[in-house]
Motif scaffolding. Structure first.
Motif, mmCIF file in Angstrom:
data_model
loop_
_atom_site.group_PDB
_atom_site.id
_atom_site.type_symbol
_atom_site.label_atom_id
_atom_site.label_comp_id
_atom_site.label_asym_id
_atom_site.label_seq_id
_atom_site.Cartn_x
_atom_site.Cartn_y
_atom_site.Cartn_z
ATOM 1 N N LEU A 155 0.836 -1.203 0.000
ATOM 2 C CA LEU A 155 0.000 0.000 0.000
ATOM 3 C C LEU A 155 0.868 1.248 0.000
ATOM 4 O O LEU A 155 0.601 2.219 -0.702
ATOM 5 C CB LEU A 155 -0.903 -0.012 1.235
ATOM 6 C CG LEU A 155 -1.784 1.211 1.438
ATOM 7 C CD1 LEU A 155 -2.749 1.358 0.271
ATOM 8 C CD2 LEU A 155 -2.554 1.140 2.732
ATOM 9 N N LYS A 156 1.939 1.171 0.779
ATOM 10 C CA LYS A 156 2.823 2.317 0.917
ATOM 11 C C LYS A 156 3.422 2.707 -0.436
ATOM 12 O O LYS A 156 3.691 3.867 -0.698
ATOM 13 C CB LYS A 156 3.930 1.947 1.893
ATOM 14 C CG LYS A 156 4.465 3.108 2.677
ATOM 15 C CD LYS A 156 5.294 2.555 3.796
ATOM 16 C CE LYS A 156 6.436 3.455 4.130
ATOM 17 N NZ LYS A 156 7.309 2.842 5.105
ATOM 18 N N LYS A 157 3.615 1.685 -1.273
ATOM 19 C CA LYS A 157 4.272 1.952 -2.549
ATOM 20 C C LYS A 157 3.294 2.432 -3.609
ATOM 21 O O LYS A 157 3.698 2.843 -4.687
ATOM 22 C CB LYS A 157 4.954 0.677 -3.035
ATOM 23 C CG LYS A 157 6.162 0.346 -2.213
ATOM 24 C CD LYS A 157 7.007 -0.712 -2.895
ATOM 25 C CE LYS A 157 7.966 -1.337 -1.912
ATOM 26 N NZ LYS A 157 7.741 -2.762 -1.708
ATOM 27 N N GLN A 158 2.004 2.328 -3.331
ATOM 28 C CA GLN A 158 1.041 2.718 -4.355
ATOM 29 C C GLN A 158 0.923 4.236 -4.411
ATOM 30 O O GLN A 158 0.905 4.885 -3.372
ATOM 31 C CB GLN A 158 -0.340 2.140 -4.052
ATOM 32 C CG GLN A 158 -0.381 0.633 -3.985
ATOM 33 C CD GLN A 158 0.069 0.004 -5.269
ATOM 34 O OE1 GLN A 158 -0.202 0.510 -6.356
ATOM 35 N NE2 GLN A 158 0.815 -1.097 -5.170
ATOM 36 N N PRO A 159 0.811 4.774 -5.606
ATOM 37 C CA PRO A 159 0.539 6.211 -5.699
ATOM 38 C C PRO A 159 -0.851 6.490 -5.152
ATOM 39 O O PRO A 159 -1.747 5.635 -5.252
ATOM 40 C CB PRO A 159 0.609 6.492 -7.196
ATOM 41 C CG PRO A 159 0.487 5.182 -7.859
ATOM 42 C CD PRO A 159 0.941 4.131 -6.905
ATOM 43 N N GLY A 182 -4.531 7.460 -4.656
ATOM 44 C CA GLY A 182 -5.676 7.490 -5.560
ATOM 45 C C GLY A 182 -5.668 6.365 -6.568
ATOM 46 O O GLY A 182 -6.604 6.236 -7.340
ATOM 47 N N SER A 183 -4.650 5.520 -6.572
ATOM 48 C CA SER A 183 -4.657 4.424 -7.539
ATOM 49 C C SER A 183 -5.708 3.417 -7.102
ATOM 50 O O SER A 183 -6.006 3.280 -5.920
ATOM 51 C CB SER A 183 -3.285 3.771 -7.592
ATOM 52 O OG SER A 183 -3.150 2.862 -6.529
ATOM 53 N N SER A 184 -6.281 2.729 -8.090
ATOM 54 C CA SER A 184 -7.352 1.804 -7.736
ATOM 55 C C SER A 184 -6.775 0.657 -6.919
ATOM 56 O O SER A 184 -7.421 0.122 -6.036
ATOM 57 C CB SER A 184 -8.032 1.284 -8.989
ATOM 58 O OG SER A 184 -7.083 0.658 -9.805
ATOM 59 N N SER A 244 -6.827 1.451 -3.302
ATOM 60 C CA SER A 244 -8.114 1.345 -2.618
ATOM 61 C C SER A 244 -8.505 -0.121 -2.439
ATOM 62 O O SER A 244 -9.157 -0.465 -1.460
ATOM 63 C CB SER A 244 -9.201 2.141 -3.350
ATOM 64 O OG SER A 244 -9.410 1.604 -4.608
ATOM 65 N N VAL A 245 -8.059 -0.971 -3.374
ATOM 66 C CA VAL A 245 -8.308 -2.404 -3.201
ATOM 67 C C VAL A 245 -7.593 -2.901 -1.939
ATOM 68 O O VAL A 245 -8.178 -3.591 -1.109
ATOM 69 C CB VAL A 245 -7.817 -3.201 -4.437
ATOM 70 C CG1 VAL A 245 -7.752 -4.683 -4.136
ATOM 71 C CG2 VAL A 245 -8.723 -2.943 -5.619
ATOM 72 N N ILE A 246 -6.353 -2.486 -1.795
ATOM 73 C CA ILE A 246 -5.580 -2.954 -0.635
ATOM 74 C C ILE A 246 -6.178 -2.413 0.659
ATOM 75 O O ILE A 246 -6.333 -3.119 1.645
ATOM 76 C CB ILE A 246 -4.103 -2.504 -0.746
ATOM 77 C CG1 ILE A 246 -3.485 -3.077 -2.009
ATOM 78 C CG2 ILE A 246 -3.323 -2.937 0.472
ATOM 79 C CD1 ILE A 246 -2.085 -2.596 -2.283
ATOM 80 N N ARG A 247 -6.578 -1.135 0.613
ATOM 81 C CA ARG A 247 -7.166 -0.520 1.800
ATOM 82 C C ARG A 247 -8.436 -1.265 2.216
ATOM 83 O O ARG A 247 -8.641 -1.587 3.373
ATOM 84 C CB ARG A 247 -7.499 0.934 1.477
ATOM 85 C CG ARG A 247 -6.918 1.890 2.495
ATOM 86 C CD ARG A 247 -7.077 3.310 2.054
ATOM 87 N NE ARG A 247 -5.839 3.807 1.483
ATOM 88 C CZ ARG A 247 -5.753 4.522 0.387
ATOM 89 N NH1 ARG A 247 -6.838 4.820 -0.302
ATOM 90 N NH2 ARG A 247 -4.589 4.936 -0.049
ATOM 91 N N ASN A 248 -9.247 -1.543 1.190
ATOM 92 C CA ASN A 248 -10.490 -2.263 1.438
ATOM 93 C C ASN A 248 -10.194 -3.616 2.073
ATOM 94 O O ASN A 248 -10.817 -4.024 3.050
ATOM 95 C CB ASN A 248 -11.211 -2.447 0.089
ATOM 96 C CG ASN A 248 -12.498 -3.192 0.222
ATOM 97 O OD1 ASN A 248 -13.219 -2.994 1.205
ATOM 98 N ND2 ASN A 248 -12.787 -4.055 -0.728
#
Ligand code: ADP
Length: 707
Positions: free
Chosen positions: A287-291, A293-295, A298-302
């Motif tokens: 998650l930390k590496k994702q820019p 607002g990337s989808s 949000s998948v990982i957050r979910n």
């Protein structure tokens, strides 16, 4: 003219004694100019001594550069006689900067150590004169080319320095120049210095250059790779920082670092098994590496949110007190002794053997017989949380086991969802209508359920979405079904089946009086004194307004009564209380729905009352037989199934075999047409149990005797 440096005015052709200075990691070649720093007091003394004379000094490399105070044995036997061109004291320090020029190679003959510095007796050791052959010229060119390549790769020398040697045909000068400027180990340099034949020096040098160039090339490749990586990381870092600033400006999501730290802390606080914890932490890293607002983010957050929402460490303390639990069950439900006994037995076993895990009960019975509500009572009685999942019409395995989280809109399955809703790891989980489970191309949900219910493997149930194992072994499963016929066999093997039968009218009366009516009264805001319903009225409702094996419609009718009463109580001329009796029931519920089955007043010929089973309970069923003159036809009407038709033929065969005893004509089956009819022709009927009823009806019709 050769490019030799001006050696003209300095001569070193005879042996003489000179101040000697040890050089650390430095070699001066004849004809070459060198600048270096001097710090050791002995060396400074040597310099001073030289300066006070004709500025000639003997410079000899140390064998080991680590030696701090060298003795004459610590230096090589061959060095360079040099002229000091310049000497400069560095302000504020002892260090002296020296510029020296090599004059000639020298060999040490003897060293005196009784002076402030070493003084050596040195004899000149000039180059051996060689003829200029083509071989030497080729060697020179070869070395020059190698030097050129070396300068290019090393990159730390001005390319002009190459030009100095390129034009020269003096092997001695070329070799000394290159040897001076190339980076070599001190012992290599010494080897070159001691070599008096210029051609040999060139050969030696070419080998060393070749090696150096390839090493340098490799070193460069490594450096470049490292640099590339550095650049990429720097760029990423830069972008990330910019992104943070933009996000802060926009007031969007907070700092990704603090977000991941928060997740990390939450995960660690759960104290999950090592494997699961690592799995989740890996997602946090991702998650930390994702820019922002990337989808994907949000998948990982979910995913993380759903995993964290699970009640991993929450469980309610089970009530094991058998008597108290039994009281709760009795208070909430009438009858249902088998279920209640089973639950109290279970609790007793738990008290004696606490390690016994959850269980799987399956309650089977007609609708409305209290399966779901007693299951909920179990939760209440054992002080577990409750979660209820309806399986009716579930076709898709993913409904049970979840979708892989990579799918858009993926969710965990209903089991995990049920746990989350219950908020505890040891709830009573009611799986309703397990007999209505379907299966098609989307997989077989019953096989997933198998895994859920199997005590052997449900302590690490793996949901497709969650991916980490979840322990279901403390869950108490209660399944409900209307029939066992459609439940897959392997599933059936894993549960303990308790059958609930339909209620008799008397039981329904008790249930209505003790439970349904008080419940409905409360629901409608009526006090006990305000509304009374007589037993007769309830009986009438049971027989004339409902036709069911359970009490659902009965409950609905009582609710209707309460509703009507509530209306009366808010009207202007409201009565103090209402009493519902059989006589005034119709005012509240409207005309009766079902008429009581009419009993034939007298015994009839060819008409027999049989018993039948329907999904709403037992009922009576009339069988009519009629005999007329004819040609031996057997007519069957009333929507009969094959088994029932066969029963009629069996009855006929039986009657023929007993024709004599019954007083029938032996050929009655040829001369008479027989018609057997079952009323309520629209309702399909089947089953083998009507044989004797049919037989009796036909015999009665044939012999004209009332039944
Ligand atoms: P099922 O799940 O078997 O279809 P439900 O559990 O939905 O039936 O029961 C329908 C209603 O009847 C519920 O309100 C329930 O409380 C009530 N009920 C059924 N049997 C009893 C009983 N033995 N004692 C008290 N209430 C009952």
């Amino acid at each position: 003219m050769d490019n030799t440096t001006s050696m003209d005015h300095v001569e070193f052709t005879d042996r003489r004694s000179l101040p000697m200075m040890a050089l650390r990691g430095l070699t001066v070649f004849p004809g070459m100019m060198l600048t270096f720093e001097v710090e050791r007091s002995m060396s400074i003394a040597a310099l001073n001594m030289a300066m006070s004379d004709d500025q000639i000094i003997y410079l000899v490399p140390q064998i080991d550069i680590a030696t701090n105070i060298p003795t004459p044995e610590d230096v090589y036997g061959v060095g360079t006689v040099c002229r000091i061109k310049q000497m400069m004291k560095q302000p504020g320090s002892k260090t002296v900067r020296v510029m020296a020029e090599g004059i000639e190679r020298g060999r040490t003959l003897a060293v005196r150590t009784d002076m402030p510095c070493f003084v050596a007796e040195v004899e000149p050791m000039p180059d051996v004169a060689e003829r200029k052959t083509a071989r030497i010229e080729a060697l020179i060119r070869h070395c020059c080319n190698l030097f050129d390549a070396y300068v290019t790769v090393s990159g730390n020398m001005a390319p002009e320095s190459v030009i100095t040697v390129l034009g020269s045909t003096n092997a001695g000068f070329v070799s000394n120049f290159i040897a001076q400027h190339v980076f070599l180990r001190p012992e290599q340099k010494q080897e070159l210095l001691e070599q008096t034949r210029p051609s040999r020096r060139l050969t030696l040098l070419s080998k060393m250059l070749l090696h150096e160039t390839s090493v340098l090339g490799l070193q460069h490749q490594l450096e470049e790779a490292a640099q590339d990586r550095l650049n990429q990381t720097q760029q990423e870092y830069l972008l990330r920082e910019q992104m943070k600033i933009i996000q802060a400006e926009l007031g969007e999501a907070d700092d990704p670092d603090s977000e991941s730290t928060a997740y990390r802390e939450k995960i660690q606080a759960l104290h999950l098994p090592e494997e699961s914890e690592q799995r989740l932490l890996k997602e946090v890293d991702r998650l930390k590496k994702q820019p922002f607002g990337s989808s994907e983010a949000s998948v990982i957050r979910n995913y993380l949110d759903i995993c964290l929402e699970m009640p991993w460490n929450t469980r309610t303390e089970e009530r094991l007190d058998v008597r108290a639990a039994r009281k709760v069950l009795d208070d909430e439900h009438f009858g249902l002794e088998k279920v209640k006994d089973r639950i109290t037995e279970y609790l007793a076993v738990r008290q004696l053997a606490p390690d016994v895990k959850g269980g799987v009960l399956c309650l089977v019975g007609p609708p409305g017989t209290g399966k779901t509500s007693i299951a909920m009572s179990i939760a209440h009685a054992t002080n577990r949380k409750l979660s209820r999942i309806s399986l009716g019409g579930v076709h898709d395995e993913a409904e049970i086991r979840g979708h892989r989280k990579t799918y858009v809109g993926a969710m965990p399955g209903r089991i995990i969802n049920g746990l989350t809703i219950a908020g505890s790891m040891n709830p009573v989980m009611v799986l309703d209508e397990i007999d209505k489970l379907g299966s098609d191309y989307r997989g077989d949900p019953s096989s997933a359920l198998l895994e859920v219910l199997d005590a052997e493997q449900n302590d690490h149930f793996r949901d497709n979405f969650m991916e980490i194992p979840v322990d279901l072994s403390d869950v108490f499963f209660v399944l409900t079904a209307n029939t066992l016929d459609t439940i897959p066999r392997p599933l059936l093997d894993r549960m303990e089946v308790i059958e609930l039968s339909s209620y008799t009218d008397e039981e329904k009366l008790q249930i209505a009086k003790q439970h349904l009516l008080p419940k409905q009264r409360k629901k409608h805001g009526l006090k006990q004194a305000q509304l009374r319903v007589s037993d007769d009225a309830i009986r009438e409702i049971v027989t004339l307004y409902t036709r069911e094996s359970g009490v659902r419609v009965l409950e609905r009718n009582l609710a209707a009564v309460c509703r009507k009463c509530a209306m009366r109580f808010v009207e202007d001329d409201a009565p103090k209380k209402l009493v519902i009796t059989a006589a005034n029931l119709e005012k509240f519920l409207g005309p009766r729905r079902f008429l009581p089955d009419e009993m034939p007043k007298s015994d009839q010929v060819g008409l027999v009352t049989g018993l039948a089973w329907t999904s709403v309970g037992g009922t009576t069923l009339e069988v009519e037989a009629n005999v007329v003159e004819g040609t031996g036809k057997l007519e069957l009407t009333g929507n009969l199934g094959n088994v029932m038709k066969e029963s009629v033929f069996a009855a006929m065969s039986y009657i023929r075999s007993r024709a004599n005893e019954l007083g029938l004509e032996p050929d009655f089956y040829k001369t008479k047409d027989i018609h057997v009819h079952f009323p309520e022709g629209a309702v399909p009927k089947d089953g083998p149990s009507a044989g004797i009823t049919i037989c009796t009806a036909i015999v009665s019709a044939l012999t004209n005797r009332p039944v």
